[in-house]
Scaffold this motif. Structure first.
Motif, PDB file in Angstrom:
ATOM      1  N   ARG A  25       0.828  -1.204   0.000  1.00 29.96           N
ATOM      2  CA  ARG A  25       0.000   0.000   0.000  1.00 29.96           C
ATOM      3  C   ARG A  25       0.866   1.259   0.000  1.00 29.96           C
ATOM      4  N   ARG A  26       1.928   1.245   0.806  1.00 27.66           N
ATOM      5  CA  ARG A  26       2.823   2.394   0.841  1.00 27.66           C
ATOM      6  C   ARG A  26       3.536   2.581  -0.492  1.00 27.66           C
ATOM      7  N   GLN A  27       3.946   1.473  -1.100  1.00 27.66           N
ATOM      8  CA  GLN A  27       4.624   1.567  -2.387  1.00 27.66           C
ATOM      9  C   GLN A  27       3.720   2.156  -3.461  1.00 27.66           C
ATOM     10  N   ARG A  28       2.420   1.829  -3.392  1.00 30.52           N
ATOM     11  CA  ARG A  28       1.482   2.414  -4.349  1.00 30.52           C
ATOM     12  C   ARG A  28       1.366   3.915  -4.145  1.00 30.52           C
ATOM     13  N   TRP A  29       1.342   4.338  -2.874  1.00 27.38           N
ATOM     14  CA  TRP A  29       1.285   5.772  -2.586  1.00 27.38           C
ATOM     15  C   TRP A  29       2.552   6.474  -3.050  1.00 27.38           C
ATOM     16  N   ILE A  30       3.689   5.844  -2.832  1.00 28.41           N
ATOM     17  CA  ILE A  30       4.964   6.421  -3.271  1.00 28.41           C
ATOM     18  C   ILE A  30       4.975   6.571  -4.786  1.00 28.41           C
TER      19      ILE A  30
ATOM     20  N   ILE B 257       2.605   9.471  -5.798  1.00 27.91           N
ATOM     21  CA  ILE B 257       3.208  10.780  -5.525  1.00 27.91           C
ATOM     22  C   ILE B 257       4.318  11.080  -6.523  1.00 27.91           C
ATOM     23  N   SER B 258       5.113  10.064  -6.828  1.00 32.23           N
ATOM     24  CA  SER B 258       6.199  10.239  -7.794  1.00 32.23           C
ATOM     25  C   SER B 258       5.658  10.615  -9.170  1.00 32.23           C
ATOM     26  N   MET B 259       4.591   9.950  -9.618  1.00 33.12           N
ATOM     27  CA  MET B 259       4.016  10.228 -10.925  1.00 33.12           C
ATOM     28  C   MET B 259       3.365  11.607 -10.966  1.00 33.12           C
ATOM     29  N   ILE B 260       2.672  11.979  -9.890  1.00 35.09           N
ATOM     30  CA  ILE B 260       2.072  13.313  -9.825  1.00 35.09           C
ATOM     31  C   ILE B 260       3.154  14.383  -9.895  1.00 35.09           C
TER      32      ILE B 260
ATOM     33  N   TYR C 296      13.980  32.261  -9.936  1.00 34.79           N
ATOM     34  CA  TYR C 296      12.533  32.500  -9.974  1.00 34.79           C
ATOM     35  C   TYR C 296      11.861  31.489  -9.044  1.00 34.79           C
ATOM     36  N   PRO C 297      10.713  31.838  -8.470  1.00 34.23           N
ATOM     37  CA  PRO C 297       9.964  30.863  -7.669  1.00 34.23           C
ATOM     38  C   PRO C 297       9.644  29.589  -8.445  1.00 34.23           C
ATOM     39  N   SER C 298       9.376  29.708  -9.738  1.00 33.19           N
ATOM     40  CA  SER C 298       9.088  28.514 -10.546  1.00 33.19           C
ATOM     41  C   SER C 298      10.317  27.619 -10.669  1.00 33.19           C
ATOM     42  N   ASP C 299      11.528  28.181 -10.556  1.00 31.31           N
ATOM     43  CA  ASP C 299      12.746  27.364 -10.516  1.00 31.31           C
ATOM     44  C   ASP C 299      12.750  26.483  -9.273  1.00 31.31           C
ATOM     45  N   ILE C 300      12.359  27.094  -8.158  1.00 33.00           N
ATOM     46  CA  ILE C 300      12.341  26.373  -6.884  1.00 33.00           C
ATOM     47  C   ILE C 300      11.291  25.261  -6.925  1.00 33.00           C
ATOM     48  N   LEU C 301      10.090  25.609  -7.380  1.00 35.68           N
ATOM     49  CA  LEU C 301       9.017  24.625  -7.467  1.00 35.68           C
ATOM     50  C   LEU C 301       9.395  23.486  -8.408  1.00 35.68           C
ATOM     51  N   GLY C 302      10.005  23.833  -9.537  1.00 37.21           N
ATOM     52  CA  GLY C 302      10.452  22.810 -10.476  1.00 37.21           C
ATOM     53  C   GLY C 302      11.483  21.882  -9.856  1.00 37.21           C
ATOM     54  N   GLY C 303      12.387  22.443  -9.060  1.00 41.71           N
ATOM     55  CA  GLY C 303      13.386  21.634  -8.376  1.00 41.71           C
ATOM     56  C   GLY C 303      12.757  20.669  -7.387  1.00 41.71           C
ATOM     57  N   TYR C 304      11.767  21.154  -6.636  1.00 43.04           N
ATOM     58  CA  TYR C 304      11.068  20.286  -5.678  1.00 43.04           C
ATOM     59  C   TYR C 304      10.358  19.140  -6.395  1.00 43.04           C
ATOM     60  N   LEU C 305       9.666  19.455  -7.482  1.00 45.13           N
ATOM     61  CA  LEU C 305       8.914  18.425  -8.208  1.00 45.13           C
ATOM     62  C   LEU C 305       9.839  17.388  -8.833  1.00 45.13           C
ATOM     63  N   ALA C 306      10.939  17.847  -9.425  1.00 44.52           N
ATOM     64  CA  ALA C 306      11.889  16.918 -10.040  1.00 44.52           C
ATOM     65  C   ALA C 306      12.519  16.015  -8.983  1.00 44.52           C
TER      66      ALA C 306
ATOM     67  N   TRP D 160      12.166  11.904  -8.535  1.00 47.08           N
ATOM     68  CA  TRP D 160      13.399  11.112  -8.474  1.00 47.08           C
ATOM     69  C   TRP D 160      13.458  10.295  -7.182  1.00 47.08           C
ATOM     70  N   LEU D 161      13.192  10.957  -6.063  1.00 41.48           N
ATOM     71  CA  LEU D 161      13.211  10.287  -4.764  1.00 41.48           C
ATOM     72  C   LEU D 161      12.173   9.174  -4.694  1.00 41.48           C
ATOM     73  N   GLY D 162      10.959   9.457  -5.157  1.00 37.68           N
ATOM     74  CA  GLY D 162       9.904   8.453  -5.113  1.00 37.68           C
ATOM     75  C   GLY D 162      10.246   7.218  -5.929  1.00 37.68           C
ATOM     76  N   PHE D 163      10.803   7.421  -7.106  1.00 41.56           N
ATOM     77  CA  PHE D 163      11.196   6.302  -7.961  1.00 41.56           C
ATOM     78  C   PHE D 163      12.242   5.429  -7.269  1.00 41.56           C
ATOM     79  N   LEU D 164      13.244   6.058  -6.650  1.00 42.63           N
ATOM     80  CA  LEU D 164      14.321   5.299  -6.017  1.00 42.63           C
ATOM     81  C   LEU D 164      13.866   4.608  -4.736  1.00 42.63           C
TER      82      LEU D 164
END
Length: 229
Positions: free
Chosen positions: A11-16, A19-22, A188-198, A202-206
């Motif tokens: 169940r946790r892996q499905r959530w991970i 979240i990673s795909m989103i 730019y704030p969008s740089d920061i947001l983009g960094g968080y999303l990327a 990456w973290l979720g996949f690993l």
């Protein structure tokens, strides 16, 4: 068969995975808007608000947070965590996960910056820095390091207060380092947001790959639950 309950690990892996795909989809959408220059109003509104806070003490804090989020201090912090994992907690595979998450994130950031080649803002800089802007390397490094650190240490802290402190420190450092880059005028704030999303993708996949490979050994709490069921 359809009425079977999923194991907590599955169940946790499905959530991970979700979240990673989103996060990945969010990054792609944000990147498309950046390419089309469709975030100028969003970026300028936040930059104006954040830079209105300018005063010497806040500038010193922002410079300090920005320094902590740079490659040198991140390497030092990683070495400290590796030492704790190896000699104190007796872990081995977790060290590999930490290294791949953090340093893989840095390599991914270099590739993404080369792909998008977004110029840094030139509005009101408090420090000077070169290189491309999107996505923010500091925000990717901060998200990767403090998130994987919280993930690895979570199961070694028994108290709610301790776990709450761990998550709080991680969130404060991630947001603080990202915000400092906007305040200092180098992102730019969008740089920061983009960094968080990327970094989240990456973290979720690993982490999902790590848990699938390690099975129940990566989740001793789940083993206890299954044994007492």
């Amino acid at each position: 068969m359809s009425g079977q309950k999923l194991h907590p690990t599955s169940r946790r892996q499905r959530w991970i995975f979700l979240i990673s795909m989103i996060s990945l989809i969010g990054f792609v959408v944000l990147a498309a808007l950046v390419k089309r220059q469709g975030l100028e109003t969003f970026d300028m509104a936040i930059i104006t608000t954040v830079q209105a806070w300018e005063q010497p003490l806040i500038t010193d804090i922002a410079i300090g947070l920005s320094f902590i989020g740079s490659i040198g201090p991140v390497i030092v912090l990683c070495l400290i965590v590796i030492a704790v994992l190896y000699w104190v907690l007796g872990h081995r595979v977790e060290i590999l996960l930490l290294i791949v998450v953090v340093f893989g994130s840095s390599i991914l950031n270099v590739i993404l910056k080369w792909v998008f080649q977004r110029a840094r803002p030139d509005i009101h800089r408090l420090i000077e820095i070169t290189g491309y802007s999107y996505p923010s390397g500091h925000s990717m490094a901060a998200f990767s390091f403090y998130s994987v650190l919280a993930y690895l240490l979570w199961r070694h802290i028994d108290s709610r207060a301790g776990r709450g402190a761990l998550i709080s420190i991680s969130v404060v450092m991630i947001l603080g380092i990202g915000l400092s880059r906007v305040y200092l005028g180098v992102h730019y704030p969008s740089d920061i947001l983009g960094g968080y999303l990327a970094a989240c993708a990456w973290l979720g996949f690993l982490v999902r790959s790590y848990e699938k490979r390690m099975g129940k050994r990566a989740n001793p709490e789940d083993v206890n639950e299954s044994e007492t069921a």
